[in-house]
Design an enzyme around this catalytic site. Sequence first.
Site, PDB file in Angstrom:
ATOM      1  CE1 TYR A  23      -4.186  -1.301  -0.123  1.00  0.00           C
ATOM      2  CE2 TYR A  23      -3.834  -2.199   2.088  1.00  0.00           C
ATOM      3  CZ  TYR A  23      -4.605  -2.093   0.930  1.00  0.00           C
ATOM      4  OH  TYR A  23      -5.786  -2.767   0.843  1.00  0.00           O
TER       5      TYR A  23
ATOM      6  CB  CYS B 156     -11.531 -41.908  26.280  1.00  0.00           C
ATOM      7  SG  CYS B 156     -10.464 -42.323  24.892  1.00  0.00           S
TER       8      CYS B 156
END
Length: 709
Positions: free
Chosen positions: A224, A422
């Site tokens: 830019y 788990c």
Amino acid sequence: MTQASAPAARAAELRRRIDDANHRYYVLDDPDLPDAEYDRLLRELEAIETEHPELRTPDSPTTRVGSAPSGRFAQVQHAAPMLSLGNAFSDDEVREFAARIEKETGDGDPAFSLEPKLDGLAISLRYEGGAFVRGATRGDGTTGEDVTANLRTVRSIPLRLRGDVPPVIEVRGEVYMPRAGFERYNAWALEHGEKTMANPRNGAAGSLRQLDPRITAQRPLAFYAYALGEVELGDAMPSLPPTHSQTLAWLRTLGFPVSPEVDCGRGAEALLAYYRRIGELRDTLPYDIDGVVYKLDRYDQQRAMGFVSRAPRWALAHKFPAQEEMTVVESIEVNVGRTGAVTPWVLMQPVQVGGVTVTRATLHNADQVARLDVRNGDTVIVRRAGDVIPEVVRVVEERRPLDKRGRPLHPPYQLPTQCPVCGSAVEREDGEVVARCSGGLFCPAQRVQALFHFASRRAMDIDGLGERLIAALVEFDCVRSVADLYRLGVDDFVAMKQRADALAEGEVDVSEPGQGKAKPRSGKIATRWAENLVAGIDASRNSSLERVLYALGIPDVGESTAKTLARHFGALDPIMAADEETLRQVPDIGPVVAAHIANFFAEAHNREVIAALRAAGVHWTEGAPQRAADGPLAGQTVVLTGGLASMSRDEAGARLEALGAKVSGSVSKKTSFVVAGEAAGSKLAKAQELGVEVWDEDKLLDYLAAAAQ
Ligand code: IVH
């Protein structure tokens, strides 16, 4: 037109069209060419330039691919020095800045250009006669480095200016890396074991300082414009615009991209309003900014204000809270995602980053942990930007806690070997970045995903069991594994729906008699809905082996692999019993998939769920493996490699198996023959090396045709 001028004219035409497309894309933000067409034009131009090197021009868009490396960067003296900006961090400093300007210019209401402060790298671009001739970094403001070859590769930097161009113009601006490109680059780097970029600014700086412009060309950089350097005006334009904002508009017409967030305003409160507006936009902008810049708009007023040391007194950078901060790691944890992916993250002492308090940051995966070498108690730099999850950028090693002997207090971190949710084994295959919990059918973290996949149309095809319902079933603990689905009756679903509806309304409905009970009419509807669901679940009890295999959700086992397994083994038990080696022998099953399958069935939790499915009456057709024991190819082992024109490899394998062959994935001395299609590679080479017979596609087709007689 002579023969020689035709390519020249076409090249010029292509250059014009490509430049136009770039301009529309980067400057006007209004693309008109699809990417594919753009690529096609560029390739056509490349082809012409390859065939006619004399037609190459220095400003051709083909130069954006990057030239060969040149060794070192030369030094460049900036014709006009590149300045820095004074900083403000508070509203009052901004008010003082505005008041100072009002007082010294005698203008009670001066105009300001309001701009985002881009977080990249300042550069200066020099154009002579409209052509880009040199680009340099800021360096110390007086002397920078010549990075022309690298800047040429940045698509949004014009190589040739448009319209009435001044004989000489230097344009200053910021080269930056858009967030999306930065994220994409880092994702790629993580996957390929390359070094990740700490943030887009470092990414931009590092990319621009590459000695090989071809590397820069691969990096997603953009530009830019925000200021002018030296300008030599021509006849077409005898003087510069009188204000900075008009200059920016002029730069746009010359072909430079200018940030669309640039604005104008008068008075301190307008500046502060802009600061807040951009601050709110900050997270959604496609690039990083670290503040806003206010610039007195009129050049005559700028001159009146002058400079202190290296910074103009007519401009001010108003900074936002930093997007990177330092804090201390309290512990390293892992999260198990819906698909079983095990992601390490750190719990940190709370710290403000970009205006938000953060206590957690991601470490992405085990490779990244190893690369960063994050340990308990480490001081780390964390970064958050946009809606990206905060991440650990690096460890401040000097601050690592040490023991009395000066050695690190904590050892390097290792990912757990068991799922923290788990307890199933955590697996990570060679060459895979992601570690996974292998308890896919059992792990609570994966329940919703497992159920959703299990019920999906191409798996068990349970009508009406959508993701929201599944989430509710899991939430209310009605199901823990896919097998539990088969235990649910109409009453369970009705009761669950009532609870869900009551929760959704926030309150139990008391407007009707029978407090909290569903209304009679909706009760009937609910019952019918539940009956349909139960019927759907019941119907799914009767399935096929390949569907069940696919429904189990084994990592990387899609429909086609499920089909291959079903056909090869004929029944579930031999698949569950097969070790990695056996699985690898199955055609089209590679080592990673073989490992996934073996790990999945090795996990006792998964086997229990499968037993529960069977106990619940889920069944499927099982048969003998589809290998004809008495066919003409019985006892022969065949390997298929390369692409076949007339059928898929799968189909060829199936037809050979139907004739009794065993189709294998790897060539050995025991291989009877290899069918080699198009682009066959290492397996063909191996066959030749071992002296194994090789069939081409024609021979295969002849054989199959003869066998079918
Ligand atoms: S103007 C005369 N405008 O900030 C003033 N600078 O601290 C020269 N920056 O090195 C700079 N966005 O890298 C200006 N809209 C903007 C900017 C900007 C970012 C950077 C630039 C410069 C630094 C100064």
